[in-house]
Design a protein around this motif. Structure first.
Motif, PDB file in Angstrom:
ATOM      1  N   VAL A 122     -52.005  -3.223  29.010  1.00 44.51           N
ATOM      2  CA  VAL A 122     -51.819  -3.709  27.637  1.00 44.51           C
ATOM      3  C   VAL A 122     -52.637  -4.987  27.432  1.00 44.51           C
ATOM      4  CG1 VAL A 122     -50.140  -4.755  26.044  1.00 44.51           C
ATOM      5  CG2 VAL A 122     -49.571  -2.645  27.269  1.00 44.51           C
ATOM      6  N   HIS A 123     -52.536  -5.907  28.373  1.00 49.20           N
ATOM      7  CA  HIS A 123     -53.243  -7.179  28.229  1.00 49.20           C
ATOM      8  C   HIS A 123     -54.740  -7.039  28.486  1.00 49.20           C
ATOM      9  CE1 HIS A 123     -49.976  -9.811  27.198  1.00 49.20           C
ATOM     10  NE2 HIS A 123     -49.219  -9.080  28.009  1.00 49.20           N
ATOM     11  N   LEU A 124     -55.115  -6.118  29.326  1.00 52.00           N
ATOM     12  CA  LEU A 124     -56.538  -5.867  29.537  1.00 52.00           C
ATOM     13  C   LEU A 124     -57.164  -5.310  28.262  1.00 52.00           C
ATOM     14  CD1 LEU A 124     -58.533  -6.234  31.818  1.00 52.00           C
ATOM     15  CD2 LEU A 124     -58.069  -3.902  32.530  1.00 52.00           C
ATOM     16  N   SER A 125     -56.464  -4.431  27.597  1.00 50.11           N
ATOM     17  CA  SER A 125     -56.931  -3.890  26.323  1.00 50.11           C
ATOM     18  C   SER A 125     -57.026  -4.993  25.267  1.00 50.11           C
ATOM     19  CB  SER A 125     -55.994  -2.777  25.858  1.00 50.11           C
ATOM     20  OG  SER A 125     -56.400  -2.277  24.614  1.00 50.11           O
ATOM     21  N   ALA A 126     -56.037  -5.862  25.233  1.00 46.94           N
ATOM     22  CA  ALA A 126     -56.053  -6.977  24.278  1.00 46.94           C
ATOM     23  C   ALA A 126     -57.204  -7.927  24.581  1.00 46.94           C
ATOM     24  CB  ALA A 126     -54.722  -7.718  24.312  1.00 46.94           C
ATOM     25  N   ALA A 127     -57.506  -8.150  25.848  1.00 45.73           N
ATOM     26  CA  ALA A 127     -58.637  -9.008  26.225  1.00 45.73           C
ATOM     27  C   ALA A 127     -59.945  -8.414  25.722  1.00 45.73           C
ATOM     28  CB  ALA A 127     -58.685  -9.189  27.741  1.00 45.73           C
ATOM     29  N   ALA A 128     -60.097  -7.124  25.882  1.00 49.12           N
ATOM     30  CA  ALA A 128     -61.335  -6.455  25.460  1.00 49.12           C
ATOM     31  C   ALA A 128     -61.484  -6.430  23.944  1.00 49.12           C
ATOM     32  CB  ALA A 128     -61.364  -5.038  26.025  1.00 49.12           C
ATOM     33  N   ALA A 129     -60.381  -6.451  23.224  1.00 47.73           N
ATOM     34  CA  ALA A 129     -60.425  -6.347  21.759  1.00 47.73           C
ATOM     35  C   ALA A 129     -61.130  -7.526  21.095  1.00 47.73           C
ATOM     36  CB  ALA A 129     -59.014  -6.218  21.200  1.00 47.73           C
ATOM     37  N   ASP A 130     -61.118  -8.672  21.752  1.00 50.36           N
ATOM     38  CA  ASP A 130     -61.723  -9.863  21.155  1.00 50.36           C
ATOM     39  C   ASP A 130     -62.980 -10.329  21.879  1.00 50.36           C
ATOM     40  OD1 ASP A 130     -60.002 -10.341  18.954  1.00 50.36           O
ATOM     41  OD2 ASP A 130     -58.467 -11.075  20.325  1.00 50.36           O
ATOM     42  N   LEU A 131     -63.606  -9.441  22.647  1.00 52.25           N
ATOM     43  CA  LEU A 131     -64.811  -9.827  23.377  1.00 52.25           C
ATOM     44  C   LEU A 131     -65.927 -10.305  22.451  1.00 52.25           C
ATOM     45  CD1 LEU A 131     -65.151  -7.212  26.252  1.00 52.25           C
ATOM     46  CD2 LEU A 131     -64.658  -9.660  26.420  1.00 52.25           C
ATOM     47  N   ASP A 132     -66.007  -9.762  21.256  1.00 51.35           N
ATOM     48  CA  ASP A 132     -67.073 -10.167  20.344  1.00 51.35           C
ATOM     49  C   ASP A 132     -66.924 -11.614  19.886  1.00 51.35           C
ATOM     50  OD1 ASP A 132     -64.761  -9.184  18.869  1.00 51.35           O
ATOM     51  OD2 ASP A 132     -65.981  -9.410  17.062  1.00 51.35           O
ATOM     52  N   ALA A 133     -65.758 -12.224  20.088  1.00 57.05           N
ATOM     53  CA  ALA A 133     -65.547 -13.622  19.717  1.00 57.05           C
ATOM     54  C   ALA A 133     -66.070 -14.585  20.783  1.00 57.05           C
ATOM     55  CB  ALA A 133     -64.066 -13.883  19.482  1.00 57.05           C
ATOM     56  N   LEU A 134     -66.346 -14.060  21.965  1.00 57.12           N
ATOM     57  CA  LEU A 134     -66.842 -14.924  23.046  1.00 57.12           C
ATOM     58  C   LEU A 134     -68.284 -15.343  22.789  1.00 57.12           C
ATOM     59  CD1 LEU A 134     -65.503 -13.162  26.256  1.00 57.12           C
ATOM     60  CD2 LEU A 134     -64.702 -15.311  25.239  1.00 57.12           C
ATOM     61  N   PRO A 135     -68.608 -16.561  23.165  1.00 58.65           N
ATOM     62  CA  PRO A 135     -69.992 -17.012  23.012  1.00 58.65           C
ATOM     63  C   PRO A 135     -70.895 -16.317  24.034  1.00 58.65           C
ATOM     64  CG  PRO A 135     -68.676 -18.699  24.105  1.00 58.65           C
ATOM     65  CD  PRO A 135     -67.732 -17.610  23.695  1.00 58.65           C
ATOM     66  N   GLU A 136     -72.154 -16.263  23.718  1.00 57.68           N
ATOM     67  CA  GLU A 136     -73.148 -15.709  24.640  1.00 57.68           C
ATOM     68  C   GLU A 136     -73.665 -16.853  25.516  1.00 57.68           C
ATOM     69  OE1 GLU A 136     -73.909 -12.553  25.103  1.00 57.68           O
ATOM     70  OE2 GLU A 136     -72.574 -11.904  23.496  1.00 57.68           O
ATOM     71  N   ASN A 137     -72.820 -17.274  26.439  1.00 51.91           N
ATOM     72  CA  ASN A 137     -73.188 -18.353  27.350  1.00 51.91           C
ATOM     73  C   ASN A 137     -72.493 -18.101  28.693  1.00 51.91           C
ATOM     74  OD1 ASN A 137     -70.487 -19.111  26.948  1.00 51.91           O
ATOM     75  ND2 ASN A 137     -70.992 -20.851  25.636  1.00 51.91           N
ATOM     76  N   ASP A 138     -72.532 -19.088  29.584  1.00 52.32           N
ATOM     77  CA  ASP A 138     -71.934 -18.916  30.906  1.00 52.32           C
ATOM     78  C   ASP A 138     -70.429 -18.653  30.823  1.00 52.32           C
ATOM     79  OD1 ASP A 138     -74.399 -19.276  32.093  1.00 52.32           O
ATOM     80  OD2 ASP A 138     -74.034 -21.376  32.643  1.00 52.32           O
ATOM     81  N   TYR A 139     -69.754 -19.330  29.907  1.00 48.22           N
ATOM     82  CA  TYR A 139     -68.316 -19.118  29.747  1.00 48.22           C
ATOM     83  C   TYR A 139     -68.038 -17.674  29.325  1.00 48.22           C
ATOM     84  CZ  TYR A 139     -63.654 -19.118  27.772  1.00 48.22           C
ATOM     85  OH  TYR A 139     -62.348 -18.788  27.490  1.00 48.22           O
ATOM     86  N   GLY A 140     -68.739 -17.205  28.304  1.00 47.87           N
ATOM     87  CA  GLY A 140     -68.554 -15.836  27.847  1.00 47.87           C
ATOM     88  C   GLY A 140     -68.838 -14.828  28.950  1.00 47.87           C
ATOM     89  N   SER A 141     -69.900 -15.068  29.701  1.00 43.17           N
ATOM     90  CA  SER A 141     -70.246 -14.181  30.819  1.00 43.17           C
ATOM     91  C   SER A 141     -69.160 -14.180  31.888  1.00 43.17           C
ATOM     92  CB  SER A 141     -71.575 -14.605  31.440  1.00 43.17           C
ATOM     93  OG  SER A 141     -72.618 -14.451  30.514  1.00 43.17           O
ATOM     94  N   MET A 142     -68.597 -15.355  32.160  1.00 42.32           N
ATOM     95  CA  MET A 142     -67.546 -15.454  33.170  1.00 42.32           C
ATOM     96  C   MET A 142     -66.311 -14.654  32.743  1.00 42.32           C
ATOM     97  SD  MET A 142     -65.481 -18.834  34.488  1.00 42.32           S
ATOM     98  CE  MET A 142     -64.658 -19.044  32.895  1.00 42.32           C
ATOM     99  N   ILE A 143     -65.928 -14.758  31.486  1.00 34.64           N
ATOM    100  CA  ILE A 143     -64.742 -14.040  31.003  1.00 34.64           C
ATOM    101  C   ILE A 143     -65.001 -12.538  30.996  1.00 34.64           C
ATOM    102  CG2 ILE A 143     -63.134 -13.702  29.074  1.00 34.64           C
ATOM    103  CD1 ILE A 143     -62.903 -16.406  30.647  1.00 34.64           C
ATOM    104  N   ARG A 144     -66.179 -12.114  30.551  1.00 30.80           N
ATOM    105  CA  ARG A 144     -66.520 -10.683  30.563  1.00 30.80           C
ATOM    106  C   ARG A 144     -66.478 -10.128  31.987  1.00 30.80           C
ATOM    107  NH1 ARG A 144     -69.932 -12.904  26.680  1.00 30.80           N
ATOM    108  NH2 ARG A 144     -69.593 -12.044  24.602  1.00 30.80           N
ATOM    109  N   ALA A 145     -67.032 -10.886  32.931  1.00 28.74           N
ATOM    110  CA  ALA A 145     -67.009 -10.456  34.332  1.00 28.74           C
ATOM    111  C   ALA A 145     -65.579 -10.408  34.860  1.00 28.74           C
ATOM    112  CB  ALA A 145     -67.860 -11.395  35.187  1.00 28.74           C
ATOM    113  N   GLY A 146     -64.747 -11.347  34.436  1.00 21.64           N
ATOM    114  CA  GLY A 146     -63.342 -11.358  34.851  1.00 21.64           C
ATOM    115  C   GLY A 146     -62.594 -10.141  34.345  1.00 21.64           C
ATOM    116  N   ILE A 147     -62.904  -9.730  33.129  1.00 24.28           N
ATOM    117  CA  ILE A 147     -62.279  -8.522  32.571  1.00 24.28           C
ATOM    118  C   ILE A 147     -62.711  -7.297  33.365  1.00 24.28           C
ATOM    119  CG2 ILE A 147     -62.232  -7.006  30.543  1.00 24.28           C
ATOM    120  CD1 ILE A 147     -62.316  -9.626  28.847  1.00 24.28           C
ATOM    121  N   ASP A 148     -63.993  -7.205  33.675  1.00 26.26           N
ATOM    122  CA  ASP A 148     -64.494  -6.076  34.478  1.00 26.26           C
ATOM    123  C   ASP A 148     -63.836  -6.058  35.855  1.00 26.26           C
ATOM    124  OD1 ASP A 148     -66.156  -5.303  32.396  1.00 26.26           O
ATOM    125  OD2 ASP A 148     -67.948  -6.243  33.263  1.00 26.26           O
ATOM    126  N   LYS A 149     -63.732  -7.222  36.474  1.00 33.67           N
ATOM    127  CA  LYS A 149     -63.131  -7.316  37.809  1.00 33.67           C
ATOM    128  C   LYS A 149     -61.649  -6.923  37.760  1.00 33.67           C
ATOM    129  CE  LYS A 149     -62.349 -10.600  41.536  1.00 33.67           C
ATOM    130  NZ  LYS A 149     -62.471 -11.983  41.982  1.00 33.67           N
TER     131      LYS A 149
END
Length: 159
Positions: A122-149
């Motif tokens: 449920v929370h993984l789905s919620a995390a993915a729902a707002d990925l477009d709000a993340l900045p295109e920088n190191d922070y955004g990349s770190m969170i995207r990688a964390g979701i994948d992991k």
């Protein structure tokens, strides 16, 4: 213009940052104590940005997954009281929606480690729902990688 020129002085946020650095330097107990004192000072109904930030970082300093989960839940609860206007008073680039992927992936991972795969999804789905709000920088990349992991760990049945 430097990035720091966009940050408004806030003694609580500065103290949170100092405690986070303590934790990153390996002083976990001291960082946990500092953040707990800040939580007590801010209170459960204090400034939402402060509560969300303190709880978010305190979760990472817990010794048990259940304690981590409780702090992750507090961070998510606090963000519901936060709006973009308040976040931008601290830093003009912040938007609350961009906090959500990080808060939800932390919950997903804690639920996974606690053995609750359904709630983790449920929370993984919620995390993915707002990925477009993340900045295109190191922070955004770190969170995207964390979701994948987290997704890979959940799919493999890892606890």
């Amino acid at each position: 213009m430097t990035e720091s020129s966009n940050i408004n002085p806030d003694s609580i946020m500065a103290a949170i940052g100092a405690a986070v650095e303590q934790g990153r330097a390996g002083e976990r107990a001291e960082a946990r104590e500092s953040l707990t004192r800040l939580w007590d000072a801010v209170g459960e109904h204090g400034d939402a940005l402060h509560r969300c930030s303190i709880a978010h970082y305190l979760a990472d300093l817990q010794d048990t997954v259940m304690d981590e989960l409780a702090w992750d839940q507090r961070a998510l609860a606090a963000v519901t009281d936060l709006d973009d206007e308040r976040a931008r008073r601290y830093h003009d680039s912040l938007q609350v929606r961009a906090f959500m992927p990080s808060l939800h992936v932390n919950l997903a991972d804690a639920y996974r480690r606690a053995g609750n795969a359904a709630e983790a999804r449920v929370h993984l789905s919620a995390a993915a729902a707002d990925l477009d709000a993340l900045p295109e920088n190191d922070y955004g990349s770190m969170i995207r990688a964390g979701i994948d992991k987290a997704r890979e760990a959940l799919d493999s049945g890892s606890r």
